[in-house]
Design a protein around this motif. Structure first.
Motif, PDB file in Angstrom:
ATOM      1  N   ALA A  24      56.918  42.376  37.669  1.00 25.18           N
ATOM      2  CA  ALA A  24      57.922  41.355  37.359  1.00 25.18           C
ATOM      3  C   ALA A  24      58.326  41.514  35.906  1.00 25.18           C
ATOM      4  CB  ALA A  24      57.378  39.955  37.612  1.00 25.18           C
ATOM      5  N   SER A  25      59.559  41.165  35.634  1.00 23.13           N
ATOM      6  CA  SER A  25      60.047  41.180  34.270  1.00 23.13           C
ATOM      7  C   SER A  25      59.492  39.978  33.519  1.00 23.13           C
ATOM      8  CB  SER A  25      61.576  41.115  34.286  1.00 23.13           C
ATOM      9  OG  SER A  25      62.078  40.833  32.998  1.00 23.13           O
ATOM     10  N   LEU A  26      59.212  40.159  32.245  1.00 22.14           N
ATOM     11  CA  LEU A  26      58.813  39.036  31.389  1.00 22.14           C
ATOM     12  C   LEU A  26      59.936  38.001  31.313  1.00 22.14           C
ATOM     13  CD1 LEU A  26      57.194  41.090  28.509  1.00 22.14           C
ATOM     14  CD2 LEU A  26      55.991  39.360  29.849  1.00 22.14           C
ATOM     15  N   HIS A  27      61.185  38.433  31.556  1.00 17.18           N
ATOM     16  CA  HIS A  27      62.354  37.553  31.497  1.00 17.18           C
ATOM     17  C   HIS A  27      62.514  36.724  32.760  1.00 17.18           C
ATOM     18  CE1 HIS A  27      63.826  39.821  28.048  1.00 17.18           C
ATOM     19  NE2 HIS A  27      63.596  40.924  28.729  1.00 17.18           N
ATOM     20  N   SER A  28      61.950  37.173  33.853  1.00 19.01           N
ATOM     21  CA  SER A  28      62.181  36.513  35.133  1.00 19.01           C
ATOM     22  C   SER A  28      61.496  35.154  35.199  1.00 19.01           C
ATOM     23  CB  SER A  28      61.673  37.394  36.286  1.00 19.01           C
ATOM     24  OG  SER A  28      60.248  37.430  36.271  1.00 19.01           O
ATOM     25  N   GLN A  29      61.985  34.320  36.097  1.00 14.36           N
ATOM     26  CA  GLN A  29      61.383  32.999  36.303  1.00 14.36           C
ATOM     27  C   GLN A  29      59.914  33.159  36.697  1.00 14.36           C
ATOM     28  OE1 GLN A  29      63.301  30.699  39.355  1.00 14.36           O
ATOM     29  NE2 GLN A  29      62.088  28.890  38.938  1.00 14.36           N
ATOM     30  N   HIS A  30      59.644  34.094  37.579  1.00 14.66           N
ATOM     31  CA  HIS A  30      58.271  34.353  38.020  1.00 14.66           C
ATOM     32  C   HIS A  30      57.396  34.800  36.852  1.00 14.66           C
ATOM     33  CE1 HIS A  30      54.995  35.435  40.674  1.00 14.66           C
ATOM     34  NE2 HIS A  30      54.978  36.654  40.142  1.00 14.66           N
ATOM     35  N   GLY A  31      57.901  35.723  36.043  1.00 11.22           N
ATOM     36  CA  GLY A  31      57.146  36.213  34.893  1.00 11.22           C
ATOM     37  C   GLY A  31      56.858  35.109  33.890  1.00 11.22           C
ATOM     38  N   ARG A  32      57.880  34.306  33.585  1.00 11.66           N
ATOM     39  CA  ARG A  32      57.689  33.195  32.639  1.00 11.66           C
ATOM     40  C   ARG A  32      56.688  32.177  33.178  1.00 11.66           C
ATOM     41  NH1 ARG A  32      63.355  33.582  32.419  1.00 11.66           N
ATOM     42  NH2 ARG A  32      63.498  31.617  33.540  1.00 11.66           N
ATOM     43  N   ARG A  33      56.753  31.915  34.483  1.00 14.88           N
ATOM     44  CA  ARG A  33      55.816  30.956  35.096  1.00 14.88           C
ATOM     45  C   ARG A  33      54.380  31.481  35.035  1.00 14.88           C
ATOM     46  NH1 ARG A  33      58.023  30.260  39.998  1.00 14.88           N
ATOM     47  NH2 ARG A  33      56.767  31.903  40.899  1.00 14.88           N
TER      48      ARG A  33
ATOM     49  N   GLU B  45      51.356  29.590  33.019  1.00 12.98           N
ATOM     50  CA  GLU B  45      50.136  29.142  33.697  1.00 12.98           C
ATOM     51  C   GLU B  45      48.881  29.607  32.966  1.00 12.98           C
ATOM     52  OE1 GLU B  45      50.361  30.514  37.728  1.00 12.98           O
ATOM     53  OE2 GLU B  45      51.978  29.101  38.240  1.00 12.98           O
ATOM     54  N   ARG B  46      49.010  30.657  32.175  1.00 14.03           N
ATOM     55  CA  ARG B  46      47.851  31.197  31.448  1.00 14.03           C
ATOM     56  C   ARG B  46      47.913  30.902  29.948  1.00 14.03           C
ATOM     57  NH1 ARG B  46      49.073  33.745  35.875  1.00 14.03           N
ATOM     58  NH2 ARG B  46      47.454  34.681  37.143  1.00 14.03           N
ATOM     59  N   GLY B  47      48.870  30.039  29.554  1.00 12.58           N
ATOM     60  CA  GLY B  47      48.994  29.680  28.152  1.00 12.58           C
ATOM     61  C   GLY B  47      49.491  30.813  27.276  1.00 12.58           C
ATOM     62  N   LEU B  48      50.283  31.705  27.851  1.00 14.45           N
ATOM     63  CA  LEU B  48      50.765  32.878  27.119  1.00 14.45           C
ATOM     64  C   LEU B  48      52.274  32.818  26.847  1.00 14.45           C
ATOM     65  CD1 LEU B  48      48.816  35.660  29.037  1.00 14.45           C
ATOM     66  CD2 LEU B  48      48.334  34.802  26.751  1.00 14.45           C
ATOM     67  N   GLU B  49      52.826  31.615  26.760  1.00 14.16           N
ATOM     68  CA  GLU B  49      54.272  31.497  26.531  1.00 14.16           C
ATOM     69  C   GLU B  49      54.714  32.221  25.266  1.00 14.16           C
ATOM     70  OE1 GLU B  49      52.214  28.889  26.844  1.00 14.16           O
ATOM     71  OE2 GLU B  49      52.955  27.533  28.372  1.00 14.16           O
TER      72      GLU B  49
ATOM     73  N   LEU C   2      53.335  44.847  26.960  1.00 16.71           N
ATOM     74  CA  LEU C   2      53.128  44.898  28.387  1.00 16.71           C
ATOM     75  C   LEU C   2      51.992  43.920  28.675  1.00 16.71           C
ATOM     76  CD1 LEU C   2      53.598  46.618  31.048  1.00 16.71           C
ATOM     77  CD2 LEU C   2      51.681  47.984  30.265  1.00 16.71           C
ATOM     78  N   VAL C   3      52.075  43.191  29.767  1.00 20.12           N
ATOM     79  CA  VAL C   3      51.022  42.246  30.134  1.00 20.12           C
ATOM     80  C   VAL C   3      50.562  42.585  31.540  1.00 20.12           C
ATOM     81  CG1 VAL C   3      50.425  39.815  30.513  1.00 20.12           C
ATOM     82  CG2 VAL C   3      52.078  40.425  28.735  1.00 20.12           C
ATOM     83  N   VAL C   4      49.254  42.671  31.743  1.00 20.73           N
ATOM     84  CA  VAL C   4      48.703  42.840  33.085  1.00 20.73           C
ATOM     85  C   VAL C   4      47.860  41.614  33.378  1.00 20.73           C
ATOM     86  CG1 VAL C   4      47.150  44.168  34.568  1.00 20.73           C
ATOM     87  CG2 VAL C   4      48.695  45.360  33.020  1.00 20.73           C
ATOM     88  N   LEU C   5      48.139  40.999  34.520  1.00 19.21           N
ATOM     89  CA  LEU C   5      47.358  39.862  34.988  1.00 19.21           C
ATOM     90  C   LEU C   5      46.494  40.361  36.137  1.00 19.21           C
ATOM     91  CD1 LEU C   5      50.201  37.183  34.951  1.00 19.21           C
ATOM     92  CD2 LEU C   5      48.537  37.715  33.148  1.00 19.21           C
ATOM     93  N   PRO C   6      45.225  40.667  35.837  1.00 20.78           N
ATOM     94  CA  PRO C   6      44.333  41.181  36.878  1.00 20.78           C
ATOM     95  C   PRO C   6      44.113  40.142  37.979  1.00 20.78           C
ATOM     96  CG  PRO C   6      43.420  41.573  34.700  1.00 20.78           C
ATOM     97  CD  PRO C   6      44.571  40.618  34.538  1.00 20.78           C
TER      98      PRO C   6
END
Length: 154
Positions: free
Chosen positions: A40-49, A53-57, A64-68
């Motif tokens: 997902a893009s960091l820009h997308s609604q899903h990416g931002r959400r 949720e992880r306090g990484l706004e 690059l961010v990986v959410l294991p």
């Protein structure tokens, strides 16, 4: 890698407006025969959400961010070189051998990552849209299409 590490899939969040980032992420699906990743893009609604949720706004677009996910021993979000190493460890051979760079001190790896991140737009032309965003007309590899479908479902 065993099946536990694959299901559910790990989420790669990236700068979808950056051509270099797009090409780097597009490198993964053909070398990920286990289907360990979704995108997902960091820009997308899903990416931002996902970030919220992880306090990484506050995470900028320079990482690059990986959410294991799943049974991974690394549940915390991974950034910069940690994210890259997490990804390459799960790629098909011989690409998984790139994880050997993990023996280099993290400070040096992150410095190298930051140099590339700072210059990524010079390394490649910017794309007008992220190929993983819903409604993108681009032809995508199958796993990126799956990510697109996942975004529609959420």
């Amino acid at each position: 890698m065993d099946g536990e590490d694959v299901n559910p899939r790990h989420l790669i969040l990236y700068d979808g407006d950056c051509g270099f980032c797009d090409r780097a992420v597009a490198f993964v699906p053909p070398r990920d025969s286990r289907g360990a990743f979704r995108y997902a893009s960091l820009h997308s609604q899903h990416g931002r959400r996902e970030l919220a949720e992880r306090g990484l706004e506050g995470v900028g677009l320079n990482s690059l961010v990986v959410l294991p996910a799943g049974a991974s021993s690394e549940k915390r979000p991974l950034l910069k070189s940690s994210a890259v190493l997490f990804i390459v460890r799960r790629l098909d051979p011989p690409w998984s051998l790139l994880a050997g760079f993990g023996c280099i001190p993290r400070l040096l790896l992150d410095w190298g990552y930051e140099q590339i991140a700072r210059n990524r737009h010079r390394l490649s032309n910017r794309l007008a849209t992220c190929p993983v965003q819903v409604g993108s007309p681009k032809s995508l590899p199958n796993r990126q299409r799956e990510a697109q479908e996942h975004l529609r479902a959420t």
